[in-house]
Motif scaffolding. Structure first.
Motif, PDB file in Angstrom:
ATOM      1  N   ARG A  41       0.815  -1.221   0.000  1.00  0.00           N
ATOM      2  CA  ARG A  41       0.000   0.000   0.000  1.00  0.00           C
ATOM      3  C   ARG A  41       0.847   1.269   0.000  1.00  0.00           C
ATOM      4  O   ARG A  41       2.044   1.227   0.277  1.00  0.00           O
TER       5      ARG A  41
ATOM      6  N   GLU B 287      -1.682   2.103   6.434  1.00  0.00           N
ATOM      7  CA  GLU B 287      -3.079   1.886   6.832  1.00  0.00           C
ATOM      8  C   GLU B 287      -3.757   1.002   5.792  1.00  0.00           C
ATOM      9  O   GLU B 287      -3.465   1.104   4.602  1.00  0.00           O
ATOM     10  N   ALA B 288      -4.698   0.180   6.243  1.00  0.00           N
ATOM     11  CA  ALA B 288      -5.427  -0.718   5.341  1.00  0.00           C
ATOM     12  C   ALA B 288      -6.321   0.030   4.353  1.00  0.00           C
ATOM     13  O   ALA B 288      -6.739  -0.553   3.352  1.00  0.00           O
ATOM     14  N   THR B 289      -6.567   1.295   4.611  1.00  0.00           N
ATOM     15  CA  THR B 289      -7.415   2.083   3.709  1.00  0.00           C
ATOM     16  C   THR B 289      -6.608   2.798   2.627  1.00  0.00           C
ATOM     17  O   THR B 289      -7.195   3.397   1.726  1.00  0.00           O
ATOM     18  N   LYS B 290      -5.291   2.743   2.705  1.00  0.00           N
ATOM     19  CA  LYS B 290      -4.445   3.426   1.714  1.00  0.00           C
ATOM     20  C   LYS B 290      -4.495   2.684   0.378  1.00  0.00           C
ATOM     21  O   LYS B 290      -4.809   1.495   0.303  1.00  0.00           O
TER      22      LYS B 290
ATOM     23  N   TRP C 161       3.036  -1.748  10.812  1.00  0.00           N
ATOM     24  CA  TRP C 161       3.303  -1.638   9.384  1.00  0.00           C
ATOM     25  C   TRP C 161       4.792  -1.485   9.134  1.00  0.00           C
ATOM     26  O   TRP C 161       5.515  -0.909   9.946  1.00  0.00           O
TER      27      TRP C 161
ATOM     28  N   TRP D  20       4.070  -0.011   1.654  1.00  0.00           N
ATOM     29  CA  TRP D  20       3.845  -0.430   3.040  1.00  0.00           C
ATOM     30  C   TRP D  20       3.121  -1.764   3.078  1.00  0.00           C
ATOM     31  O   TRP D  20       2.244  -2.028   2.259  1.00  0.00           O
TER      32      TRP D  20
END
Length: 155
Positions: free
Chosen positions: A44, A48-51, A72, A84
């Motif tokens: 990513r 963050e998992a939302t990136k 991370w 990441w």
């Protein structure tokens, strides 16, 4: 009566702090390599998992960790791309990847040995041992052989 020796304590503190900084600097410069633990793992743009997903990697894919932030790790791959990955998706087991267009696996450590197989760019192996500039590797299918180290990353 005991005299307080502030100069001695300050010098001792400075020496200990300097030693700690040297240890941290030595640790920071040592490259840490990890491998991905399963297929379909996303790299990513941020921690963050939302990136944004930059690319996806497969089981065994080697990465170099450049820094960590919480759970991370910022990583670099064999092509120099950065991103990441969640630290729960990597293991300390070292793997290597073919960085040239092709690499010959040989029976022994040297160019005069018989070729066992040819591997294309992006094929991953587990390193077993080294002899000079040659690395003995094993593929997931069980094939073993020697590859010239400069054709692999990391080497």
């Amino acid at each position: 009566m005991t005299k307080n020796r502030p100069l001695f304590r300050a010098s001792l503190f400075s020496a200990l702090a300097g030693a700690a900084l040297l240890l941290l600097a030595a640790t920071a410069t040592a490259a840490e390599y990890v491998s991905v633990i399963k297929d379909g793992v996303n790299i990513r743009s941020g921690p963050e998992a939302t990136k944004e997903i930059l690319w996806t990697v497969f089981k065994g894919f080697p990465l170099q960790v450049t820094t960590t932030q919480g759970t991370w790790a910022k990583v670099v791959d064999f092509e120099g791309d950065t991103g990441w990955i969640a630290t729960s998706l990597v293991a300390k087991e070292k793997t290597v990847i073919v960085k040239s267009e092709t690499a010959n696996l040989r029976v022994g450590a040297g160019k005069d040995y018989e070729i066992v197989a040819a591997a294309k760019r992006g094929v991953v192996f587990k390193p077993l041992t080294t002899e000079g500039d040659w690395i003995k590797v094993k593929h997931a299918d069980g094939t073993t052989g020697w590859i010239f180290g400069k054709l692999l990353w990391p080497n």
